[in-house]
Structure formats: structure tokens, C-alpha cells
Design a protein around this motif. Structure first.
Motif, mmCIF file in Angstrom:
data_model
loop_
_atom_site.group_PDB
_atom_site.id
_atom_site.type_symbol
_atom_site.label_atom_id
_atom_site.label_comp_id
_atom_site.label_asym_id
_atom_site.label_seq_id
_atom_site.Cartn_x
_atom_site.Cartn_y
_atom_site.Cartn_z
ATOM 1 N N ASP A 37 0.818 -1.221 0.000
ATOM 2 C CA ASP A 37 0.000 0.000 0.000
ATOM 3 C C ASP A 37 0.848 1.266 0.000
ATOM 4 O O ASP A 37 0.415 2.296 -0.480
ATOM 5 N N HIS A 38 2.045 1.179 0.540
ATOM 6 C CA HIS A 38 2.890 2.367 0.650
ATOM 7 C C HIS A 38 3.623 2.696 -0.641
ATOM 8 O O HIS A 38 4.312 3.701 -0.736
ATOM 9 N N LYS A 39 3.483 1.867 -1.674
ATOM 10 C CA LYS A 39 4.194 2.081 -2.936
ATOM 11 C C LYS A 39 3.257 2.676 -3.986
ATOM 12 O O LYS A 39 2.042 2.537 -3.923
ATOM 13 N N GLU A 40 3.882 3.348 -4.981
ATOM 14 C CA GLU A 40 3.107 3.913 -6.073
ATOM 15 C C GLU A 40 2.479 2.799 -6.919
ATOM 16 O O GLU A 40 1.313 2.858 -7.274
ATOM 17 N N GLU A 41 3.276 1.795 -7.252
ATOM 18 C CA GLU A 41 2.791 0.600 -7.947
ATOM 19 C C GLU A 41 2.955 -0.560 -6.980
ATOM 20 O O GLU A 41 4.041 -1.090 -6.815
ATOM 21 N N PRO A 42 1.884 -0.981 -6.309
ATOM 22 C CA PRO A 42 2.026 -1.947 -5.225
ATOM 23 C C PRO A 42 2.563 -3.315 -5.646
ATOM 24 O O PRO A 42 3.274 -3.950 -4.901
ATOM 25 N N PHE A 43 2.244 -3.755 -6.836
ATOM 26 C CA PHE A 43 2.687 -5.087 -7.241
ATOM 27 C C PHE A 43 3.468 -5.026 -8.546
ATOM 28 O O PHE A 43 3.198 -5.759 -9.491
ATOM 29 N N ALA A 44 4.458 -4.179 -8.587
ATOM 30 C CA ALA A 44 5.324 -4.070 -9.757
ATOM 31 C C ALA A 44 6.234 -5.290 -9.813
ATOM 32 O O ALA A 44 6.522 -5.930 -8.809
ATOM 33 N N GLY A 45 6.699 -5.609 -11.014
ATOM 34 C CA GLY A 45 7.560 -6.777 -11.194
ATOM 35 C C GLY A 45 8.952 -6.553 -10.637
ATOM 36 O O GLY A 45 9.352 -5.442 -10.268
ATOM 37 N N ALA A 46 9.710 -7.609 -10.585
ATOM 38 C CA ALA A 46 11.071 -7.554 -10.050
ATOM 39 C C ALA A 46 11.974 -6.694 -10.923
ATOM 40 O O ALA A 46 12.886 -6.026 -10.418
ATOM 41 N N ASP A 47 11.730 -6.699 -12.236
ATOM 42 C CA ASP A 47 12.550 -5.879 -13.127
ATOM 43 C C ASP A 47 12.396 -4.396 -12.795
ATOM 44 O O ASP A 47 13.383 -3.643 -12.743
ATOM 45 N N ALA A 48 11.162 -3.961 -12.578
ATOM 46 C CA ALA A 48 10.921 -2.553 -12.253
ATOM 47 C C ALA A 48 11.529 -2.202 -10.897
ATOM 48 O O ALA A 48 12.099 -1.111 -10.727
ATOM 49 N N GLU A 49 11.417 -3.104 -9.922
ATOM 50 C CA GLU A 49 12.018 -2.874 -8.603
ATOM 51 C C GLU A 49 13.537 -2.751 -8.714
ATOM 52 O O GLU A 49 14.146 -1.884 -8.094
ATOM 53 N N ALA A 50 14.151 -3.626 -9.502
ATOM 54 C CA ALA A 50 15.609 -3.586 -9.667
ATOM 55 C C ALA A 50 16.038 -2.304 -10.377
ATOM 56 O O ALA A 50 17.036 -1.670 -9.990
ATOM 57 N N GLU A 51 15.293 -1.905 -11.387
ATOM 58 C CA GLU A 51 15.620 -0.674 -12.110
ATOM 59 C C GLU A 51 15.545 0.541 -11.180
ATOM 60 O O GLU A 51 16.411 1.415 -11.214
ATOM 61 N N THR A 52 14.530 0.583 -10.336
ATOM 62 C CA THR A 52 14.384 1.692 -9.380
ATOM 63 C C THR A 52 15.544 1.707 -8.388
ATOM 64 O O THR A 52 16.121 2.769 -8.102
ATOM 65 N N ALA A 53 15.917 0.543 -7.880
ATOM 66 C CA ALA A 53 17.017 0.467 -6.905
ATOM 67 C C ALA A 53 18.336 0.886 -7.539
ATOM 68 O O ALA A 53 19.119 1.621 -6.921
ATOM 69 N N ILE A 54 18.594 0.460 -8.766
ATOM 70 C CA ILE A 54 19.850 0.831 -9.438
ATOM 71 C C ILE A 54 19.888 2.322 -9.716
ATOM 72 O O ILE A 54 20.920 2.982 -9.531
ATOM 73 N N THR A 55 18.771 2.886 -10.150
ATOM 74 C CA THR A 55 18.715 4.322 -10.439
ATOM 75 C C THR A 55 18.962 5.144 -9.178
ATOM 76 O O THR A 55 19.615 6.197 -9.229
ATOM 77 N N GLU A 56 18.454 4.671 -8.028
ATOM 78 C CA GLU A 56 18.678 5.389 -6.770
ATOM 79 C C GLU A 56 20.137 5.297 -6.333
ATOM 80 O O GLU A 56 20.697 6.267 -5.826
#
Length: 165
Positions: free
Chosen positions: A29-48
Motif C-alpha cells: 500500500d505504501h508504494k506507487e505501484e504496489p505489485f510491480a515486477g522484479a525488473d521494475a524494482e531492480a531498475e528503481t534500486a539501481i537508479t537510486e
């Protein structure tokens, strides 16, 4: 209820719980896209972590929307499940066919093949009184044992005209 039915019901319950619990407990619930795939999560973490990072490769096809991407993923999963189901069904069918052929072969040979034949008498499980192994053949005859062509109903090596072959 049989053991297999209990196992199937338990597996169905576990799968339903895995699908419903994340929604019921409000995970994501605390995320913009609550059930995004692992690829999107990894891309966000690398960009940060490293904003200047350049990917080595680019996708061959980029779907125009997330819904189409999700539909293509579902299609891929369905095709994979179909291939696996076909393979396991084929294996089961072959195994059942082999078992049926073996049972038919065993039934065609009769009870004599299940036991020993001693002097024309069968010791097969279905012949406890030791009757003649071959119907209509006197005891002690009907099972040729000569070195030349003696088989069921053979004469122990004698040819058709009564001479040794």
C-alpha cells in the motif's frame, strides 16, 4: 475423501491464500505501484544507487503499456503450462498404455506362465489341484523339452514325419 483429494484440496487452499493474503494484509500500500515486477524494482534500486548507470542492453520489444506487457506475460505462462501439461500427459498415457499391453500379454499367455510346469502339471497360482497344464493333453505330455524345437505341444525334438529334425 481419498488421500489424493485431500492433497489437492490443501494445494488449492495454499494457492488461494497466496493470492488473497497480500491483498487482504495491504502489502504494497505504501508504494506507487504496489505489485510491480522484479525488473521494475531492480531498475528503481539501481537508479537510486547509481544515477549515471547505463544499461548494457535494451529490450527487443517494449510494449506500449503495462497492460499489454502483463497480457503477453500471461500468454507466455499459459503456453508454458500447456507444454508441460502435454508432456506429463504424454508420459502418463505411454505408461498406462505399456501397463495395459503388459496386462493383455499376460492374460493371453494364461495361468501357466505364472507358475512352473512339472511333468505336465501346472503349479500356477490359479491351479491349486495340479490339473493338466494343457486341456485335453494327458499328464506328463504336451510340454516338449528336447533340444530341437521342443515347445508347448511339441514332441521333444521329433519332426513332422516322426524323424528327428
Amino acid at each position: 475423501m481419498s488421500r489424493n483429494a485431500k492433497i489437492n484440496a490443501l494445494l488449492l487452499f495454499v494457492v488461494a491464500a497466496l493470492a488473497v493474503l497480500p491483498l487482504a494484509l495491504g502489502l504494497g500500500d505504501h508504494k506507487e505501484e504496489p505489485f510491480a515486477g522484479a525488473d521494475a524494482e531492480a531498475e528503481t534500486a539501481i537508479t537510486e544507487l547509481r544515477p549515471d548507470y547505463e544499461p548494457w542492453f535494451s529490450p527487443l520489444y517494449e510494449p506500449p503499456s503495462g497492460e499489454i506487457e502483463s497480457a503477453l506475460f500471461s500468454l507466455q505462462a499459459a503456453l508454458g503450462a500447456g507444454v508441460l501439461a502435454y508432456y506429463f500427459g504424454l508420459r502418463r498415457g505411454r505408461r498406462q498404455g505399456a501397463a495395459r499391453a503388459e496386462a493383455a500379454r499376460g492374460a493371453g499367455e494364461g495361468e501357466v506362465s505364472a507358475g512352473r510346469v512339472e511333468g505336465g502339471r501346472s503349479t500356477a497360482p490359479g491351479n491349486p489341484d495340479g490339473q493338466s497344464a494343457a486341456p485335453g493333453v494327458p499328464d506328463g505330455q504336451g510340454m516338449g523339452s528336447g533340444a530341437k524345437g521342443g515347445g508347448v505341444g511339441g514332441s521333444g525334438g521329433a519332426g513332422v514325419d516322426g524323424r528327428d529334425a
